[in-house]
Design a protein around this motif. Structure first.
Motif, PDB file in Angstrom:
ATOM      1  N   GLU A   1      36.491  29.529  28.324  1.00 17.72           N
ATOM      2  CA  GLU A   1      36.330  28.330  28.060  1.00 17.72           C
ATOM      3  C   GLU A   1      34.896  27.675  28.775  1.00 17.72           C
ATOM      4  OE1 GLU A   1      40.218  26.313  26.081  1.00 17.72           O
ATOM      5  OE2 GLU A   1      40.276  26.466  28.279  1.00 17.72           O
ATOM      6  N   ILE A   2      35.114  28.257  30.149  1.00 19.27           N
ATOM      7  CA  ILE A   2      34.163  27.722  31.074  1.00 19.27           C
ATOM      8  C   ILE A   2      32.770  28.143  30.604  1.00 19.27           C
ATOM      9  CG2 ILE A   2      33.490  28.084  33.452  1.00 19.27           C
ATOM     10  CD1 ILE A   2      36.310  27.495  34.378  1.00 19.27           C
ATOM     11  N   GLY A   3      32.840  29.721  30.440  1.00 18.29           N
ATOM     12  CA  GLY A   3      31.643  30.429  30.154  1.00 18.29           C
ATOM     13  C   GLY A   3      30.850  29.953  28.910  1.00 18.29           C
ATOM     14  N   GLN A   4      31.958  29.268  27.800  1.00 16.55           N
ATOM     15  CA  GLN A   4      31.240  28.650  26.710  1.00 16.55           C
ATOM     16  C   GLN A   4      30.665  27.458  26.834  1.00 16.55           C
ATOM     17  OE1 GLN A   4      34.400  28.309  23.826  1.00 16.55           O
ATOM     18  NE2 GLN A   4      34.604  30.647  23.514  1.00 16.55           N
ATOM     19  N   GLN A   5      31.351  26.696  28.056  1.00 13.40           N
ATOM     20  CA  GLN A   5      30.444  25.183  28.169  1.00 13.40           C
ATOM     21  C   GLN A   5      29.313  25.513  28.956  1.00 13.40           C
ATOM     22  OE1 GLN A   5      32.454  21.768  29.171  1.00 13.40           O
ATOM     23  NE2 GLN A   5      34.319  22.122  28.045  1.00 13.40           N
ATOM     24  N   LEU A   6      29.398  26.554  29.998  1.00 13.95           N
ATOM     25  CA  LEU A   6      28.098  26.555  30.853  1.00 13.95           C
ATOM     26  C   LEU A   6      27.081  27.793  30.375  1.00 13.95           C
ATOM     27  CD1 LEU A   6      29.927  26.735  34.361  1.00 13.95           C
ATOM     28  CD2 LEU A   6      28.990  24.732  32.977  1.00 13.95           C
ATOM     29  N   TYR A   7      27.427  28.203  29.294  1.00  9.30           N
ATOM     30  CA  TYR A   7      26.514  29.430  28.701  1.00  9.30           C
ATOM     31  C   TYR A   7      26.088  30.664  29.676  1.00  9.30           C
ATOM     32  CZ  TYR A   7      25.435  25.548  25.460  1.00  9.30           C
ATOM     33  OH  TYR A   7      25.734  24.766  24.450  1.00  9.30           O
TER      34      TYR A   7
ATOM     35  N   VAL B   1      31.756  35.737  30.945  1.00 10.15           N
ATOM     36  CA  VAL B   1      33.109  35.563  31.849  1.00 10.15           C
ATOM     37  C   VAL B   1      32.932  36.319  32.840  1.00 10.15           C
ATOM     38  CG1 VAL B   1      35.484  36.350  31.462  1.00 10.15           C
ATOM     39  CG2 VAL B   1      34.501  35.372  29.439  1.00 10.15           C
ATOM     40  N   ASN B   2      32.286  37.309  33.140  1.00  3.85           N
ATOM     41  CA  ASN B   2      32.205  38.058  34.341  1.00  3.85           C
ATOM     42  C   ASN B   2      31.727  37.268  35.330  1.00  3.85           C
ATOM     43  OD1 ASN B   2      33.559  40.424  33.522  1.00  3.85           O
ATOM     44  ND2 ASN B   2      31.636  41.458  33.012  1.00  3.85           N
ATOM     45  N   THR B   3      30.478  36.410  34.942  1.00  3.27           N
ATOM     46  CA  THR B   3      29.898  35.456  35.733  1.00  3.27           C
ATOM     47  C   THR B   3      30.785  34.384  36.318  1.00  3.27           C
ATOM     48  OG1 THR B   3      27.642  35.989  34.798  1.00  3.27           O
ATOM     49  CG2 THR B   3      27.782  34.051  36.120  1.00  3.27           C
ATOM     50  N   VAL B   4      31.436  33.960  35.463  1.00  6.44           N
ATOM     51  CA  VAL B   4      32.359  32.640  35.628  1.00  6.44           C
ATOM     52  C   VAL B   4      33.463  33.264  36.692  1.00  6.44           C
ATOM     53  CG1 VAL B   4      34.560  31.390  34.654  1.00  6.44           C
ATOM     54  CG2 VAL B   4      32.230  31.894  33.319  1.00  6.44           C
ATOM     55  N   ASN B   5      34.116  34.366  36.308  1.00  4.81           N
ATOM     56  CA  ASN B   5      35.044  34.988  37.447  1.00  4.81           C
ATOM     57  C   ASN B   5      34.378  35.310  38.904  1.00  4.81           C
ATOM     58  OD1 ASN B   5      37.222  35.077  35.696  1.00  4.81           O
ATOM     59  ND2 ASN B   5      36.836  37.060  34.797  1.00  4.81           N
ATOM     60  N   THR B   6      33.257  35.604  38.864  1.00  4.46           N
ATOM     61  CA  THR B   6      32.511  35.800  40.327  1.00  4.46           C
ATOM     62  C   THR B   6      32.290  34.456  40.722  1.00  4.46           C
ATOM     63  OG1 THR B   6      30.900  37.624  39.438  1.00  4.46           O
ATOM     64  CG2 THR B   6      30.181  36.466  41.096  1.00  4.46           C
ATOM     65  N   HIS B   7      32.108  33.392  40.045  1.00  2.45           N
ATOM     66  CA  HIS B   7      31.769  31.938  40.748  1.00  2.45           C
ATOM     67  C   HIS B   7      33.441  31.547  41.178  1.00  2.45           C
ATOM     68  CE1 HIS B   7      27.888  30.720  40.334  1.00  2.45           C
ATOM     69  NE2 HIS B   7      27.686  31.324  38.859  1.00  2.45           N
ATOM     70  N   LYS B   8      34.313  31.839  40.317  1.00  8.60           N
ATOM     71  CA  LYS B   8      35.685  31.401  40.603  1.00  8.60           C
ATOM     72  C   LYS B   8      36.157  32.089  42.049  1.00  8.60           C
ATOM     73  CE  LYS B   8      38.769  31.119  37.369  1.00  8.60           C
ATOM     74  NZ  LYS B   8      39.774  31.422  36.229  1.00  8.60           N
ATOM     75  N   ARG B   9      35.868  33.349  42.131  1.00  9.26           N
ATOM     76  CA  ARG B   9      36.227  34.132  43.370  1.00  9.26           C
ATOM     77  C   ARG B   9      35.438  33.369  44.563  1.00  9.26           C
ATOM     78  NH1 ARG B   9      35.522  38.510  41.435  1.00  9.26           N
ATOM     79  NH2 ARG B   9      33.460  39.047  41.675  1.00  9.26           N
ATOM     80  N   LYS B  10      34.005  33.077  44.366  1.00  7.27           N
ATOM     81  CA  LYS B  10      33.287  32.696  45.419  1.00  7.27           C
ATOM     82  C   LYS B  10      33.926  30.971  45.796  1.00  7.27           C
ATOM     83  CE  LYS B  10      29.511  33.289  48.157  1.00  7.27           C
ATOM     84  NZ  LYS B  10      29.603  34.384  49.103  1.00  7.27           N
ATOM     85  N   VAL B  11      34.093  30.217  44.705  1.00  9.12           N
ATOM     86  CA  VAL B  11      34.801  29.028  45.118  1.00  9.12           C
ATOM     87  C   VAL B  11      35.884  29.298  45.974  1.00  9.12           C
ATOM     88  CG1 VAL B  11      35.948  27.110  43.858  1.00  9.12           C
ATOM     89  CG2 VAL B  11      33.786  27.835  43.145  1.00  9.12           C
ATOM     90  N   ARG B  12      36.755  29.820  45.614  1.00 11.63           N
ATOM     91  CA  ARG B  12      38.187  30.025  46.232  1.00 11.63           C
ATOM     92  C   ARG B  12      37.870  30.683  47.833  1.00 11.63           C
ATOM     93  NH1 ARG B  12      42.724  29.579  43.283  1.00 11.63           N
ATOM     94  NH2 ARG B  12      42.466  29.421  41.235  1.00 11.63           N
TER      95      ARG B  12
END
Length: 222
Positions: free
Chosen positions: A181-187, A190-201
């Protein structure tokens, strides 16, 4: 205009004199300032003892020193609860905590504008600083605000290390969206989303969903 100034001066002197008579029986710290031109007029005995200021020194205290020592509405440890009353007669209520104290220990600060001058503008600013134990009587919602302030002050440096995209992903994480859902909203993928999530944490050192929610509440992401 001079007559008006003399009248205003007489009213101010009368109010200060009355306050001095009951000073020792009133709780907290009381401060009176002239608004225009800005001038420190009165600091009660508790304030003089706390800040170690003589009346003469207080009167000539520079604005920057006043804000640092006594009150600054923009200080990161100070939170505006609300403003009440009509324009020109407002009373603003703040909560301030010390970074060295327990989060449950705080001060309630009332800033009131009074005594309209000949031009119809308030001529005096009255501050009342009241220490309180928030756990004892302040509603739970207000106590949560203080806890959010504490968390925000303690973690702001980490939060500021996030990139714009990191913060966008964090906001959607806090709102409970999945990686898809994050990937869809930010265009983004999913791999890029997970990379950002990992970086955030990693940057925020988040180890649980509760800590994630704390960031969301403290930085208004929810």
């Amino acid at each position: 205009m001079r007559l008006s100034n003399e009248k205003d001066g007489g009213i101010i002197s009368e109010k200060i004199e009355k306050l001095q008579q009951v000073d020792r029986w009133l709780p907290g710290i009381k401060v009176i300032q002239r608004i225009d031109p800005e001038e420190n007029l009165y600091l009660c005995h508790r304030g003089r003892e706390r800040y170690r200021l003589s009346p003469a020194f207080f009167k000539h205290l520079p604005t920057a020193d006043f804000r640092k020592l006594i009150f600054d509405a923009k200080d990161p440890h100070t939170c505006l609860i609300g403003t009440f009353g009509e324009k020109g007669e407002e009373r603003s209520l703040y909560i301030r905590y010390s970074a060295n104290d327990s989060p449950s220990e705080a001060e309630l600060i009332s800033v009131e504008l009074i005594e309209k001058n000949a031009m119809g503008s308030p001529s005096l600013r009255v501050l009342q600083i009241l220490p309180s134990n928030l756990l004892g009587w302040v509603p739970a919602k207000t106590a949560r605000i203080v806890n959010e302030m504490v968390f925000s002050a303690d973690h702001r440096k980490k939060y500021q290390l996030l990139t714009r995209r990191n913060r966008e992903v964090l906001t959607l994480m806090v709102r409970g969206l999945s990686a898809e859902e994050i990937g869809q909203q930010l265009y983004i993928s999913v791999n890029t989303v997970n990379t950002h999530k990992r970086k955030v944490r990693e940057i925020l050192e988040i180890k649980s969903n509760y800590e994630l929610l704390q960031y969301g509440m403290a930085f208004d992401l929810v």
